[in-house]
Design an enzyme around this catalytic site. Structure first.
Site, PDB file in Angstrom:
ATOM      1  N   CYS C 109      -3.346   2.098   1.476  1.00  0.00           N
ATOM      2  CA  CYS C 109      -4.251   1.184   0.854  1.00  0.00           C
ATOM      3  C   CYS C 109      -4.225  -0.137   1.562  1.00  0.00           C
ATOM      4  O   CYS C 109      -2.549  -0.693   1.919  1.00  0.00           O
ATOM      5  CB  CYS C 109      -3.594   1.293   0.160  1.00  0.00           C
ATOM      6  SG  CYS C 109      -5.333   0.784  -1.243  1.00  0.00           S
ATOM      7  N   VAL C 110      -4.429  -0.919   2.660  1.00  0.00           N
ATOM      8  CA  VAL C 110      -3.788  -1.813   3.674  1.00  0.00           C
ATOM      9  C   VAL C 110      -4.434  -3.548   2.112  1.00  0.00           C
ATOM     10  O   VAL C 110      -5.125  -3.457   1.214  1.00  0.00           O
ATOM     11  CB  VAL C 110      -3.870  -1.930   4.361  1.00  0.00           C
ATOM     12  CG1 VAL C 110      -3.566  -1.379   5.486  1.00  0.00           C
ATOM     13  CG2 VAL C 110      -6.210  -1.534   4.808  1.00  0.00           C
TER      14      VAL C 110
END
Lengths: 135, 102, 110
Positions: C109-110
């Site tokens: 997840c960014v």
């Protein structure tokens, strides 16, 4: 990212003595989350990463071996183990985690993700990749 | 004079155990810790070397490191003693010198 | 940073995730939701509980694609789709639900 590439992760280190095994696993999960075509190879001491029965309670560090069981959910189901590496360490496939995936493209059956291959077969597998990442 | 040697590297990846065995004086103790515990298993590419060395050296292995790595005690070479952290301390105290093979 | 739960301050990181997931108690989810102006119902809890079980078994917070598929398998197709999950967790089912569940941000997840 629109283009799918064939990624191969080559794992050669034992799990807890260095950080390589965990770092590799994290990158594998990230690559798979971006829907790349991921294969894993375990050779040399890397085969120890997927040994079953790991219990790090007494060391007070995280046991990340259960995470390999999630690889099937990430559609990572091409996992190759070099037979020569197992033999040198007195191990057989029965000493390893049983990693499976559900075959959504076929009959939804649970199938084995792990394939024990010879060095000669591994040469071909490595030759077919677009990107090889070594840990 | 006999002493305690600790080895923390896998014998399949590094030469630490091999060098330790080659250079340890007779009657010394060798304690396998961390990735070194892989050297305690029977039927491996390293087990002959360890079995031969056991004529002259006493081998110990740290149980917590075995467990972490999923190495069952029943697959160890006969004659290697499994110890815990207090056993580690006892060995260190019993020996005048300790050499860590990294 | 931290949040007040049952008179104790639990440490959180700069994005509001619990630093120590062992400190999680069910009240954490409700308090974090309130900070986002969200009231938790049983549908939220289904997902939060699912995530905690997933973490317990695999030691990771699943990526959103994996979560969606796994929810579908466990709770049915009408819940295993991103529309349903984004309605429940508009900040992103991975990020928001994992935060309420006391888990780290999902890997990838960014």
């Amino acid at each position: 990212m629109s283009e799918t590439k064939k990624f191969l992760f080559v794992n050669r280190k034992a799990p807890y003595g260095t950080i390589y095994a965990w770092e590799s696993l994290e990158v594998i999960l990230i690559s798979a989350a971006f829907e790349q075509d991921v294969s894993l190879v375990f050779i040399d001491d890397g085969v120890f990463q997927i040994a079953k029965g790991q219990d790090t309670t007494e060391l007070g560090i995280k046991n990340f071996s259960p995470t390999y069981n999630a690889l099937g959910d990430y559609d990572v189901n091409k996992i190759y183990i070099e037979k020569e590496s197992l033999d040198a360490r007195g191990l057989t496939v029965d000493d390893l985690l049983k990693l499976t995936y559900e075959d959504e493209d076929d009959d939804w059956a649970e199938k084995d993700s792990i394939h024990v291959v010879s060095s000669a077969e591994l040469v071909d597998i490595m030759d077919q990749q677009d990107v090889v990442l070594s840990f | 004079m006999p002493m305690l040697h600790t080895v923390n590297k896998s014998p399949f990846e590094r030469g630490a155990l091999e060098s330790c065995i080659r250079l340890a004086i007779k009657g010394s103790s060798v304690l396998l810790i961390e990735d070194g515990v892989y050297g305690a298993s029977r039927g491996t590419a390293a087990s002959n070397m360890v079995e031969n060395a056991m004529k002259d050296l006493d081998f110990y292995v740290l149980g917590s490191d075995l467990k972490a790595r999923g190495v069952d005690e029943n697959r160890l070479i006969d004659g290697i003693t499994v110890i815990d952290y207090s056993g580690f301390v006892k060995l260190a105290v019993e020996n005048d010198k300790v050499q860590a093979w990294l | 940073m931290g949040i007040e739960v049952n008179g104790k301050t639990l440490e959180t990181d700069e994005e509001g995730y619990l630093t120590n997931l062992n400190e999680w108690v069910p009240e954490v989810a409700g308090i974090m939701a309130k900070l986002d102006d969200t009231e938790l119902n049983e549908n939220h809890w289904e997902v939060i509980n699912f995530l905690r079980e997933y973490y317990e078994e695999y030691q990771i917070a699943p990526a959103v694609r994996v979560l969606t598929k796994a929810i579908g398998k466990k709770l049915g197709k009408d819940k295993g789709n991103s529309k349903y999950l984004y309605e429940l967790f508009p900040y992103g089912p991975g990020k928001q639900a994992c935060k309420y569940a006391g888990l780290p941000k999902p890997t990838g997840c960014v």
